[in-house]
Design a protein around this motif. Structure first.
Motif, mmCIF file in Angstrom:
data_model
loop_
_atom_site.group_PDB
_atom_site.id
_atom_site.type_symbol
_atom_site.label_atom_id
_atom_site.label_comp_id
_atom_site.label_asym_id
_atom_site.label_seq_id
_atom_site.Cartn_x
_atom_site.Cartn_y
_atom_site.Cartn_z
ATOM 1 N N MET A 182 0.814 -1.204 0.000
ATOM 2 C CA MET A 182 0.000 0.000 0.000
ATOM 3 C C MET A 182 0.857 1.267 0.000
ATOM 4 S SD MET A 182 -3.068 -1.153 2.610
ATOM 5 C CE MET A 182 -2.048 -1.115 4.041
ATOM 6 N N PHE A 183 2.158 1.093 -0.035
ATOM 7 C CA PHE A 183 3.087 2.225 -0.030
ATOM 8 C C PHE A 183 3.131 2.804 -1.432
ATOM 9 C CE2 PHE A 183 7.483 3.957 0.721
ATOM 10 C CZ PHE A 183 7.175 4.661 1.881
ATOM 11 N N SER A 184 3.033 4.107 -1.558
ATOM 12 C CA SER A 184 2.981 4.721 -2.886
ATOM 13 C C SER A 184 4.344 4.609 -3.595
ATOM 14 C CB SER A 184 2.567 6.191 -2.774
ATOM 15 O OG SER A 184 3.568 6.932 -2.121
ATOM 16 N N GLY A 185 4.308 4.488 -4.897
ATOM 17 C CA GLY A 185 5.526 4.321 -5.683
ATOM 18 C C GLY A 185 6.433 5.531 -5.649
ATOM 19 N N GLY A 186 5.868 6.721 -5.545
ATOM 20 C CA GLY A 186 6.677 7.935 -5.487
ATOM 21 C C GLY A 186 7.519 8.014 -4.230
ATOM 22 N N SER A 187 7.080 7.361 -3.195
ATOM 23 C CA SER A 187 7.832 7.379 -1.940
ATOM 24 C C SER A 187 9.124 6.580 -2.050
ATOM 25 C CB SER A 187 6.980 6.825 -0.806
ATOM 26 O OG SER A 187 5.807 7.595 -0.647
ATOM 27 N N TYR A 188 9.142 5.598 -2.947
ATOM 28 C CA TYR A 188 10.375 4.816 -3.134
ATOM 29 C C TYR A 188 11.470 5.673 -3.780
ATOM 30 C CZ TYR A 188 8.022 0.446 -1.945
ATOM 31 O OH TYR A 188 7.355 -0.548 -1.285
ATOM 32 N N ASP A 189 11.057 6.634 -4.610
ATOM 33 C CA ASP A 189 12.045 7.517 -5.263
ATOM 34 C C ASP A 189 12.802 8.351 -4.224
ATOM 35 O OD1 ASP A 189 11.290 6.546 -7.690
ATOM 36 O OD2 ASP A 189 9.839 8.166 -8.076
ATOM 37 N N ALA A 190 12.144 8.667 -3.129
ATOM 38 C CA ALA A 190 12.785 9.459 -2.077
ATOM 39 C C ALA A 190 13.861 8.662 -1.351
ATOM 40 C CB ALA A 190 11.743 9.946 -1.080
ATOM 41 N N LEU A 191 13.822 7.337 -1.475
ATOM 42 C CA LEU A 191 14.795 6.488 -0.789
ATOM 43 C C LEU A 191 16.061 6.254 -1.605
ATOM 44 C CD1 LEU A 191 12.396 3.789 0.708
ATOM 45 C CD2 LEU A 191 13.494 5.673 1.908
ATOM 46 N N ASP A 192 16.150 6.823 -2.803
ATOM 47 C CA ASP A 192 17.344 6.631 -3.644
ATOM 48 C C ASP A 192 18.618 7.105 -2.960
ATOM 49 O OD1 ASP A 192 16.152 5.352 -5.703
ATOM 50 O OD2 ASP A 192 15.828 7.170 -6.916
ATOM 51 N N GLY A 193 18.531 8.157 -2.194
ATOM 52 C CA GLY A 193 19.713 8.694 -1.528
ATOM 53 C C GLY A 193 20.060 7.980 -0.234
#
Length: 107
Positions: free
Chosen positions: A16-27
Motif C-alpha cells: 500500500m506504499f505509494s511508488g513515489g515514496s520509493y524515489d525518495a529512498l534513492d539517496g
C-alpha cells in the motif's frame, strides 16, 4: 516517531506504499536495504503462518474423515449382521475359541 514508522512498514509489506515514496529512498541505500530485509522477513513469516493454518485445517479434516470412515464401516457391519444366519454366526464364534485361555509371550 515509532508508530508512524510501524504504519509505513505495514504499508510497504502489504503493497500500500505509494511508488513515489520509493524515489525518495534513492539517496538512502541503507534504509532501502533495511526495508527490503523487513519485507522479506514479514513475507516469510506470513507464509509460515499460512502453512501452519493449512496444516491444522488438514489435520482436523483428516480426523473427521477417519471418524466418518469408522462410522461407515460400523454401518456396513451392522447391516451385514442382520442378513447373516444365526447358525453361521454361532459357527464363527466357536471357531474363535474365545473360551480358551491364551498364553501371552514376551513382547
Amino acid at each position: 516517531n515509532i508508530p508512524e514508522v510501524g504504519l509505513q512498514l505495514f504499508k510497504v509489506t502489504f503493497g500500500m506504499f505509494s511508488g513515489g515514496s520509493y524515489d525518495a529512498l534513492d539517496g538512502h541505500p541503507a534504509l532501502l536495504a533495511a526495508m527490503l530485509l523487513f519485507v522479506v522477513a514479514a513475507v516469510i513469516f506470513l507464509l509460515n503462518l499460512l502453512i501452519a493454518q493449512l496444516s491444522c485445517a488438514y489435520q482436523a479434516l483428516h480426523e473427521d474423515m477417519v471418524g466418518y470412515a469408522r462410522l461407515n464401516r460400523g454401518k456396513i457391519v451392522s447391516e451385514t449382521m442382520t442378513t447373516l444366519p444365526k447358525s453361521r454366526w454361532q459357527r464363527f464364534l466357536s471357531s474363535l475359541r474365545l473360551e480358551e485361555r491364551v498364553e501371552f509371550g514376551e513382547g
